[in-house]
Design an enzyme around this catalytic site. Structure first.
Site, PDB file in Angstrom:
ATOM      1  N   SER A  70      64.009  37.998  83.410  1.00  0.00           N
ATOM      2  CA  SER A  70      63.375  38.853  82.551  1.00  0.00           C
ATOM      3  C   SER A  70      63.145  39.993  83.638  1.00  0.00           C
ATOM      4  CB  SER A  70      61.727  38.470  82.627  1.00  0.00           C
ATOM      5  OG  SER A  70      61.695  37.330  81.932  1.00  0.00           O
TER       6      SER A  70
HETATM    7  N1  SAH Z   1      61.612  33.346  85.107  1.00  0.00           N
HETATM    8  C1  SAH Z   1      63.039  33.036  84.736  1.00  0.00           C
HETATM    9  C2  SAH Z   1      63.545  33.279  83.520  1.00  0.00           C
HETATM   10  C3  SAH Z   1      64.365  32.296  83.002  1.00  0.00           C
HETATM   11  S1  SAH Z   1      64.768  32.215  81.369  1.00  0.00           S
HETATM   12  C4  SAH Z   1      63.622  33.972  85.936  1.00  0.00           C
HETATM   13  O1  SAH Z   1      63.013  34.625  86.508  1.00  0.00           O
HETATM   14  O2  SAH Z   1      64.977  33.836  86.027  1.00  0.00           O
HETATM   15  C5  SAH Z   1      64.046  30.774  80.753  1.00  0.00           C
HETATM   16  C6  SAH Z   1      64.249  29.634  81.343  1.00  0.00           C
HETATM   17  O3  SAH Z   1      63.466  28.545  80.574  1.00  0.00           O
HETATM   18  C7  SAH Z   1      65.802  29.291  81.056  1.00  0.00           C
HETATM   19  O4  SAH Z   1      66.408  28.860  82.592  1.00  0.00           O
HETATM   20  C8  SAH Z   1      65.888  27.739  80.222  1.00  0.00           C
HETATM   21  O5  SAH Z   1      66.779  26.911  80.486  1.00  0.00           O
HETATM   22  C9  SAH Z   1      64.254  27.338  80.832  1.00  0.00           C
HETATM   23  N2  SAH Z   1      63.709  26.529  79.742  1.00  0.00           N
HETATM   24  C10 SAH Z   1      63.752  26.676  78.247  1.00  0.00           C
HETATM   25  N3  SAH Z   1      63.283  25.575  77.835  1.00  0.00           N
HETATM   26  C11 SAH Z   1      62.551  24.683  78.744  1.00  0.00           C
HETATM   27  C12 SAH Z   1      61.721  23.573  78.865  1.00  0.00           C
HETATM   28  N4  SAH Z   1      61.324  23.044  77.750  1.00  0.00           N
HETATM   29  N5  SAH Z   1      61.405  23.128  80.142  1.00  0.00           N
HETATM   30  C13 SAH Z   1      61.717  23.802  81.195  1.00  0.00           C
HETATM   31  N6  SAH Z   1      62.562  24.888  81.208  1.00  0.00           N
HETATM   32  C14 SAH Z   1      62.911  25.488  80.061  1.00  0.00           C
END
Ligand code: SAH
Length: 220
Positions: A70
């Site tokens: 993000s």
């Molecule tokens: N806060 C993170 C943003 C990552 S994007 C950062 O700073 O990099 C969102 C993430 O959520 C992805 O890595 C994706 O794999 C994860 N995600 C999606 N659904 C999920 C679930 N049910 N449980 C755990 N992680 C999940």
């Protein structure tokens, strides 16, 4: 000061980070504790080396496997909403990604639990957090929708992927007075949502329009 001019990437990125913090202020982030944390965590460590020079711009960046880290504003905004001016004890994050939001949370909470469903991303996030010497974040490979019942209740829960409904297990794991911040997907758009657990029940507020990757079930 010649030391700062010749300090290499470390000093350069510290200056760049301070400029980022000033921009966050102009964008409306008010919580000084959040701004301080954003000024301390070296965001360039969390992104692919080829993207490091763009790490402090206000943009989302790809982190592999179709996922994105993000933008600084969204990370700051979600953290500000989750904190709501309070000191945080235990915090739960769903979607570790590269670990950047985890690191920001770890600067202002006592302990952070973060769940990621993609094993390779989790391994990279662990490395990043080690590199910046964060020791109060516990990372788990799993489906974040289940939360971590044995560690609950949490003062704050942050979700980094968009859901179509609020996961019931997570609501239950919220402490009284605790706040959950998540992107909710509607028909046309996504909105950041804040759910507060009060003595009477849950109070939900819809905030900024946002764009997140979808929450997915199961692990890979
Ligand atoms: N806060 C993170 C943003 C990552 S994007 C950062 O700073 O990099 C969102 C993430 O959520 C992805 O890595 C994706 O794999 C994860 N995600 C999606 N659904 C999920 C679930 N049910 N449980 C755990 N992680 C999940």
């Amino acid at each position: 000061m010649s030391a700062s001019r010749h300090g290499g990437i470390g000093m350069t990125s510290q200056r760049t980070r301070l400029r980022m913090v000033e921009r966050l202020r102009r964008q409306g982030i008010r919580d000084e504790v959040v701004l301080a944390a954003m000024g301390e965590v070296p965001r360039h460590i969390f992104v692919d080396e080829a993207l490091a020079s763009r790490a402090y711009e206000d943009i989302a960046l790809p982190l592999g496997f179709g996922q994105t880290i993000s933008s600084p504003y969204i990370v700051a905004r979600m953290t500000e909403l989750a904190r709501s001016g309070r000191a945080l004890g235990k915090v739960l994050e769903i979607g570790t990604g590269c670990g950047y939001q985890t690191a920001v949370l770890a600067r202002l909470a006592k302990e952070v639990y973060s769940i990621e469903r993609l094993a390779p991303l989790l391994a990279t996030a662990r490395r990043h957090l080690r590199d910046v010497r964060i020791t109060n974040a516990r990372l788990r490979h799993g489906d974040g929708l289940l939360g971590v019942p044995e560690i609950a209740p949490f003062d704050a829960i942050l979700m980094a992927a968009a859901a179509t409904h609020v996961p019931a297990a997570l609501l239950e794991q919220l402490a009284a007075g605790g706040r959950m911040v998540l992107p909710m997907a509607g028909n046309q758009e996504q909105r950041l949502c804040v759910i507060e657990r009060t003595a009477q029940g849950y109070v939900e507020r819809k905030m900024d329009q946002v764009k997140f990757v979808p929450l997915l079930p199961g692990v890979e």
